[in-house]
Design an enzyme around this catalytic site. Structure first.
Site, short mmCIF file in Angstrom:
data_model
loop_
_atom_site.label_atom_id
_atom_site.label_comp_id
_atom_site.label_asym_id
_atom_site.label_seq_id
_atom_site.Cartn_x
_atom_site.Cartn_y
_atom_site.Cartn_z
N GLU A 69 -13.32 -0.53 -3.66
CA GLU A 69 -12.80 -0.65 -5.03
C GLU A 69 -11.65 -1.63 -4.95
O GLU A 69 -10.57 -1.27 -4.48
CB GLU A 69 -12.33 0.72 -5.54
CG GLU A 69 -13.42 1.75 -5.69
CD GLU A 69 -14.30 1.50 -6.91
OE1 GLU A 69 -13.98 0.62 -7.73
OE2 GLU A 69 -15.34 2.17 -7.01
N LYS A 71 -5.75 7.71 4.80
CA LYS A 71 -4.50 6.97 5.03
C LYS A 71 -3.99 6.54 3.66
O LYS A 71 -4.47 5.58 3.06
CB LYS A 71 -4.74 5.71 5.88
CG LYS A 71 -3.44 5.02 6.26
CD LYS A 71 -3.55 3.52 6.39
CE LYS A 71 -3.05 2.77 5.21
NZ LYS A 71 -1.70 3.04 4.72
P1 NAP Z 1 -3.33 -3.23 -0.60
O1 NAP Z 1 -2.16 -4.00 -0.17
O2 NAP Z 1 -4.67 -3.81 -0.41
O3 NAP Z 1 -3.20 -1.81 0.12
C1 NAP Z 1 -4.13 -0.80 -0.11
C2 NAP Z 1 -4.18 0.10 1.10
O4 NAP Z 1 -4.63 -0.66 2.19
C3 NAP Z 1 -2.84 0.71 1.49
O5 NAP Z 1 -3.04 1.99 2.01
C4 NAP Z 1 -2.38 -0.25 2.57
O6 NAP Z 1 -1.51 0.34 3.50
C5 NAP Z 1 -3.70 -0.53 3.24
N1 NAP Z 1 -3.69 -1.75 4.05
C6 NAP Z 1 -3.05 -2.91 3.82
N2 NAP Z 1 -3.26 -3.76 4.83
C7 NAP Z 1 -4.06 -3.12 5.72
C8 NAP Z 1 -4.61 -3.45 6.99
N3 NAP Z 1 -4.39 -4.64 7.55
N4 NAP Z 1 -5.38 -2.54 7.62
C9 NAP Z 1 -5.60 -1.33 7.07
N5 NAP Z 1 -5.07 -0.94 5.90
C10 NAP Z 1 -4.33 -1.84 5.22
O7 NAP Z 1 -3.24 -2.84 -2.14
P2 NAP Z 1 -2.05 -2.17 -2.92
O8 NAP Z 1 -0.99 -3.19 -3.11
O9 NAP Z 1 -1.68 -0.86 -2.31
O10 NAP Z 1 -2.76 -1.83 -4.30
C11 NAP Z 1 -2.95 -2.76 -5.28
C12 NAP Z 1 -4.35 -3.35 -5.21
O11 NAP Z 1 -5.30 -2.30 -5.30
C13 NAP Z 1 -4.63 -4.27 -6.38
O12 NAP Z 1 -5.34 -5.38 -5.92
C14 NAP Z 1 -5.50 -3.40 -7.29
O13 NAP Z 1 -6.32 -4.14 -8.15
C15 NAP Z 1 -6.28 -2.62 -6.29
N6 NAP Z 1 -6.81 -1.40 -6.90
C16 NAP Z 1 -8.15 -1.33 -7.14
C17 NAP Z 1 -8.67 -0.20 -7.75
C18 NAP Z 1 -10.14 -0.08 -8.02
O14 NAP Z 1 -10.59 1.03 -8.28
N7 NAP Z 1 -10.91 -1.15 -7.99
C19 NAP Z 1 -7.84 0.87 -8.09
C20 NAP Z 1 -6.47 0.76 -7.82
C21 NAP Z 1 -5.98 -0.39 -7.21
P3 NAP Z 1 0.09 0.17 3.42
O15 NAP Z 1 0.50 0.87 2.19
O16 NAP Z 1 0.54 0.86 4.66
O17 NAP Z 1 0.38 -1.28 3.38
#
Ligand code: NAP
Length: 489
Positions: free
Chosen positions: A258, A182
């Site tokens: 991650e 997804k």
């Molecule tokens: P996010 O809001 O947590 O979303 C990540 C993924 O989770 C997206 O596919 C999102 O879908 C999905 N998601 C959100 N709410 C969900 C739910 N209730 N149930 C199932 N899936 C859900 O993060 P983001 O804004 O895309 O990315 C930024 C974050 O990722 C930052 O915190 C960054 O530090 C972290 N990150 C970490 C790494 C690592 O390797 N540690 C690498 C890159 C990014 P939707 O798009 O449909 O909302």
């Protein structure tokens, strides 16, 4: 925008489920927008529970045959996928820039990075091995096997729309697992193009599916609760990761997480100042500050504070901002207006609490989500920017006096993903690297991500490692065979 691609067939307007391109569902479509101006790039099908179930059932059926192929066969298929990604690098980079906003040069870098995982794990596929252990009795031999865990669910973020998928799919497919992805609802085009190339490379139907849609909770709910999913691999925020871990607990899925970061970037007074200033700009402004290992807190020792600040401002003032498709642009837009609002709040809060604005500090008229690369001095631990992931182009400069102060400040966070240390004293680096609570430490180095290294965090930055020789372990289970009746005499 499809016309920008050399191979328009990489522009997909359908989900990819069980080897079929599904261009409509009962729930209609949703728009994917360009962060530059919020114009609609494409309308994609809204998948929900039924489509996710189809993908999972297909992945389960495919698992039986995929796991039974030889490791060499899977390695060859992955190698072919890698070759196709490299051949189509320019198109894939354009897709990233269109849907995510990062400058084209950075998008090309992401494709190199994404491809490197597919190549690396095509090589690792043939190196999965078990053990023979001395038996507990003289009649016994003990063997361990590493077996593919099964059907995996991957949920990925928008900030690296290609690499965060291949970093998971590479090892999963190499190990013999199948995967339902997804992608972030804002950046599905890269995922679909990767799926098209996987299909061309000979990845069998059902082994790799991509479900599109913005009914995030419905899709995520199914992926985290379905009993056929044995493993959840997630990259995204700590907040969402925490919730998904809870959802996956009911069916005891193996999970890798991650998550977010709040990386300290520590410059000691004996550092090479030019290298440190370069490193800060590279670690902070790449992807407009929207990276989990972005330098969120720049900690500078008093003796070099003013000079580092001056050199950082000089470099930041020279950055070119704009539409990532334009040649020479180094900083693109933020992903959306919400991201820009968070950046503005963090800057306003820091200024209200006494920080000094050295450069930037305002939104730009280029579009709804452009913010000027900014440098703040005099930042302290009570400010929001010190505690939360800003995810924007703000270099926040903190001052410290002693090594102990720096380490205490660095560790004063729930996160523990990356940290950076700049010094020319090897003993000092060694001592402080040991005390830093982080999964990854860049030493005189601001760019630390590559396929050969284990990527991952400690504390609330996550569980497990991706990349490196360890990455494939996350997709295997150990099976132990106790073989009795083998007395030699
Ligand atoms: P996010 O809001 O947590 O979303 C990540 C993924 O989770 C997206 O596919 C999102 O879908 C999905 N998601 C959100 N709410 C969900 C739910 N209730 N149930 C199932 N899936 C859900 O993060 P983001 O804004 O895309 O990315 C930024 C974050 O990722 C930052 O915190 C960054 O530090 C972290 N990150 C970490 C790494 C690592 O390797 N540690 C690498 C890159 C990014 P939707 O798009 O449909 O909302």
């Amino acid at each position: 925008m499809k016309h920008l691609l050399n191979d328009p067939s990489l522009w997909r307007e359908a989900a990819f489920i069980g080897g079929e391109w599904i261009s409509s569902t009962a729930h209609g479509n949703y728009p994917v927008r360009n962060p530059v101006d919020q114009s609609v790039l494409v309308e994609l099908p809204r998948c929900r529970e039924a489509e996710v179930q189809s993908a999972i059932v297909a992945a389960d059926a495919a698992f039986r045959t995929w796991r039974a192929t030889t490791a060499r066969h899977r390695a060859d298929v992955l190698r072919q996928w890698y070759e196709l990604i490299v051949t189509n690098k320019e198109d894939l980079a354009i897709l990233i820039t269109l849907e995510e906003g990062k400058p084209l040069a950075e998008a090309r870098g992401e494709i190199d990075y994404a491809a490197s995982f597919v190549r690396w794990f095509s090589e690792e596929a043939t190196r999965v091995r078990g053990d023979v252990i001395a038996g507990a009795r003289d009649t016994q031999r003990i063997l361990t096997l590493r077996e593919p865990i099964g059907v995996c669910a991957a949920i990925t973020p928008w900030n690296f729309p290609a690499a965060m998928i291949t970093r998971k799919a590479g090892p999963a497919l190499a190990a013999g697992c199948t995967m339902v992805v997804k992608p972030a609802s804002q950046t599905p085009l890269s995922a679909l193009a990767l799926a098209a190339l996987a299909q061309r490379a000979g990845v069998p139907a059902g082994v790799f599916s991509v479900v599109t849609g913005n009914d995030t909770r419905a899709i995520g709910g199914e992926l985290t609760s379905h009993p056929l999913i044995r493993k959840l691999t997630f990259t995204g925020s700590t907040e969402v990761g925490r919730m998904l871990l809870g959802q996956a607990a009911d069916t005891i899925k193996k999970c890798s997480m991650e998550l977010g970061g709040n990386a300290p970037f520590i410059v000691f007074d004996d550092a090479n100042l030019d290298a440190a200033a370069e490193g800060i700009v590279a670690a902070k402004f790449r992807n407009t500050g929207q990276a989990c290992i972005s330098a969120n807190r720049v900690l500078i020792q008093s003796g070099v504070y003013d000079e580092i600040a001056r050199r950082v401002v000089e470099r930041v003032a020279a950055l070119r901002i704009g539409n990532g498709l334009e040649p020479g642009v180094q900083v693109g837009p933020l992903i959306d207006a919400g991201a820009l609002a968070k950046v503005e709040e963090h800057v306003a809060d820091a200024l209200a609490q006494g920080a000094a604005l050295l450069h930037g500090g305002r939104r730009l008229a280029l579009g709804d989500s452009f913010y000027e690369p900014t440098v703040l001095a005099g930042v302290t631990r009570t400010m929001r920017i010190a505690r939360e992931e800003t995810f924007g182009p703000i270099a926040a400069l903190f001052r410290f006096e002693t090594d102990d102060d720096a380490i205490a400040m660095a560790n004063d966070t729930e996160y523990g993903l990356a940290a950076y240390l700049y010094s020319r004293d090897a003993a000092r680096i060694w001592r402080n690297a040991a005390r830093i609570e982080a999964g990854m430490v860049g030493i005189n180095c601001g760019l630390i991500s590559n396929e050969v290294a284990p990527f991952g965090g400690v504390k609330q930055s996550g569980l497990g490692r991706e990349g490196s020789h360890l990455g494939i372990d996350e997709f295997t289970e150990v099976k132990y065979l106790c073989w009795d009746g083998l007395a030699v005499a």
